[in-house]
Design a protein around this motif. Structure first.
Motif, short mmCIF file in Angstrom:
data_model
loop_
_atom_site.label_atom_id
_atom_site.label_comp_id
_atom_site.label_asym_id
_atom_site.label_seq_id
_atom_site.Cartn_x
_atom_site.Cartn_y
_atom_site.Cartn_z
N TYR A 98 -4.80 -4.14 -3.75
CA TYR A 98 -4.10 -2.87 -3.96
C TYR A 98 -3.27 -2.93 -5.24
O TYR A 98 -3.26 -2.00 -6.06
N ALA A 99 -2.57 -4.06 -5.44
CA ALA A 99 -1.74 -4.21 -6.64
C ALA A 99 -2.58 -4.17 -7.91
O ALA A 99 -2.16 -3.62 -8.94
N LEU A 100 -3.78 -4.75 -7.86
CA LEU A 100 -4.64 -4.77 -9.04
C LEU A 100 -5.09 -3.36 -9.44
O LEU A 100 -5.43 -3.11 -10.59
N GLY A 101 -5.07 -2.45 -8.48
CA GLY A 101 -5.37 -1.07 -8.81
C GLY A 101 -4.27 -0.40 -9.62
O GLY A 101 -4.52 0.58 -10.31
N ARG A 102 -3.07 -0.96 -9.55
CA ARG A 102 -1.94 -0.41 -10.30
C ARG A 102 -1.56 -1.26 -11.50
O ARG A 102 -0.97 -0.76 -12.46
N PHE A 103 -1.87 -2.54 -11.45
CA PHE A 103 -1.50 -3.47 -12.51
C PHE A 103 -2.74 -4.31 -12.79
O PHE A 103 -3.09 -5.19 -12.01
N GLY A 120 0.84 -1.18 0.00
CA GLY A 120 0.00 0.00 0.00
C GLY A 120 0.87 1.23 0.00
O GLY A 120 2.09 1.15 -0.22
N GLU A 121 0.26 2.36 0.22
CA GLU A 121 1.06 3.59 0.29
C GLU A 121 2.11 3.49 1.38
O GLU A 121 3.22 4.00 1.24
N GLN A 122 1.74 2.83 2.46
CA GLN A 122 2.71 2.52 3.51
C GLN A 122 3.00 1.02 3.43
O GLN A 122 2.20 0.20 3.84
N ASP A 123 4.14 0.68 2.87
CA ASP A 123 4.48 -0.73 2.66
C ASP A 123 4.68 -1.43 4.01
O ASP A 123 4.90 -0.80 5.03
N GLY A 124 4.60 -2.75 3.98
CA GLY A 124 4.80 -3.52 5.20
C GLY A 124 4.87 -5.00 4.91
O GLY A 124 4.83 -5.44 3.76
N LYS A 125 4.98 -5.79 5.97
CA LYS A 125 5.12 -7.23 5.82
C LYS A 125 3.88 -7.83 5.17
O LYS A 125 2.76 -7.41 5.43
#
Length: 401
Positions: A81-86, A54-59
């Motif tokens: 979230y990734a599908l929103g970008r790819f 996400g905007e704030q990455d994490g584990k």
């Protein structure tokens, strides 16, 4: 076609995914990855985009917590979230990463899972059969399904409890990393299961390690058989390593061990042992006579692709299924550990001596090596993923594929 690969944050899971992704890219498809941040730079150095959580990455996609409903939900949110970008046409997950299955259902996408070295769930509906392996397969499936249903509820999906052969835990397509000669009775598998060979891949070798090379040359010159030892990744099921040290400390063999424990390289071991947190597996296996390991997929397939027999010390998870396939194929001896007291150094030493004295084990391992070598795993997997993407439905079954 656009493929989003969803990988657990472990080389044993990420590397075969990269092998298939590289083949899809060679065929001019677009590929991106979601995985934990630990391997972000590695994925990017391999030429693929790794999309953060996400905007704030994490584990995310942590192997240690794969069976926890909260981790499944975290994975699903990461994928969405990734599908929103790819904007993927197909999701490619893994059998122990169940979050992509949730995201695929919510987003209406086909999903494939990259499997292990054996089919770990029941192949028949109804109560499990009398074989211990059948009961373990049912227990493993039912436990995972219960947790998966908790995750489904958390993301607003209804509970799922179909017959075993219609299990939702394998997605629309399961790419099983084996061959008929190892799996056996492939016609009993659900129609969504397809065999794709080992799909092993390792990154380009690191710069030469003079200490390791000198040790291996000395081992080869000694004429003593070399064994590669690798317990389970996190030693959760059983830390049999101390028992192996005791068993082999006076046996005329050489031992290279990969023990993922902090400080292991500072400990003292017999002079015929070389112990590190990591060693390049293929460089050891091409010189070894056999392995001593748990029944996990990467080390078992690594041994078989080098024609090596195995002593498999198993205690949980997929280890039972894979080790039993190897035993039935005549390429392994198995020791089962249920408690801290039912495995001894004497039993391990006797098994190693039996392995060395039984040439048929190596002969059967060599036959499996030849069977695996006949299958271009990444190409076979890419064919099936293309079919899934183009048809957006389950591929038709091909006998003994």
């Amino acid at each position: 076609m656009r493929y989003l690969f969803c990988s657990l944050d472990s080389p044993g899971f990420l590397f075969p995914a990269l092998a298939i992704a590289r083949e899809l890219r060679r065929r001019s498809h677009e590929v991106a990855f979601v995985t934990g941040p630990t391997f972000a730079s590695f994925v990017q150095d391999s030429g693929f985009e790794r999309i953060p959580r996400g905007e704030q990455d994490g584990k995310s996609f942590q192997i240690e917590t794969f069976a926890q409903p909260a981790e499944m939900v975290r994975q699903a949110r990461h994928v969405e979230y990734a599908l929103g970008r790819f904007h993927a046409d197909v999701l490619v997950g893994q059998q122990l990463a169940l979050g992509p299955l949730l995201a695929a259902e919510r987003q209406g996408l086909p999903v494939a899972s990259l499997g292990l070295a054996s089919y770990i769930f029941p192949v028949k509906d109804g109560p499990p059969g009398p074989e211990p392996l059948d009961r373990r397969a049912a227990s493993l499936h039912d436990g995972l399904l219960a947790r998966y249903n908790e995750a489904r509820a958390a993301v607003g999906l209804p509970s799922s409890s179909p017959p075993y052969r219609e299990t939702p835990l394998i997605g629309d397509l399961l790419l099983l990393r084996t061959v008929p000669e190892l799996e056996g009775n492939v016609e009993a598998l659900p129609a969504r299961v397809r065999l794709v060979g080992d799909c092993l891949w390792e990154p380009p070798e690191a710069p030469p390690d003079p200490e390791l090379e000198r040790w291996l040359e000395d081992a080869e010159a000694s004429g003593q058989p070399l064994f590669y030892v690798q317990p389970a990744r996190d030693l959760e099921f059983c830390d049999f390593w101390p028992l192996v040290v005791e068993a082999l400390k006076e046996l005329p063999v050489r031992v290279v061990a990969a023990i993922r424990r902090p400080g292991i390289e500072e400990e003292t071991f017999p002079s015929h042992f070389l112990v590190r947190r990591h060693v390049p597996q293929s460089s050891i296996l091409r010189r070894a006579r056999g392995i001593i390991a748990s029944g996990t997929t990467t080390v078992v397939l690594g041994a078989l692709t080098h024609g090596l027999p195995a002593l498999l010390i198993v205690a949980g998870g997929e280890q039972f299924s894979t080790a039993e396939r190897c035993r039935r194929a005549g390429a392994a001896l198995n020791l089962l550990r249920r408690t801290d007291n039912d495995l001894t150094p004497q039993a391990i030493r006797a098994a190693v001596e039996e392995l060395l004295a039984t040439p048929g084990l190596a002969g059967n391992a060599q036959r499996l090596r030849e069977a695996l070598a006949r299958v271009d795993g990444p190409a076979r997997a890419a064919d099936l993923l293309e079919e899934l993407g183009f048809q957006r439905q389950r591929p038709s079954r091909v006998a003994a594929s």
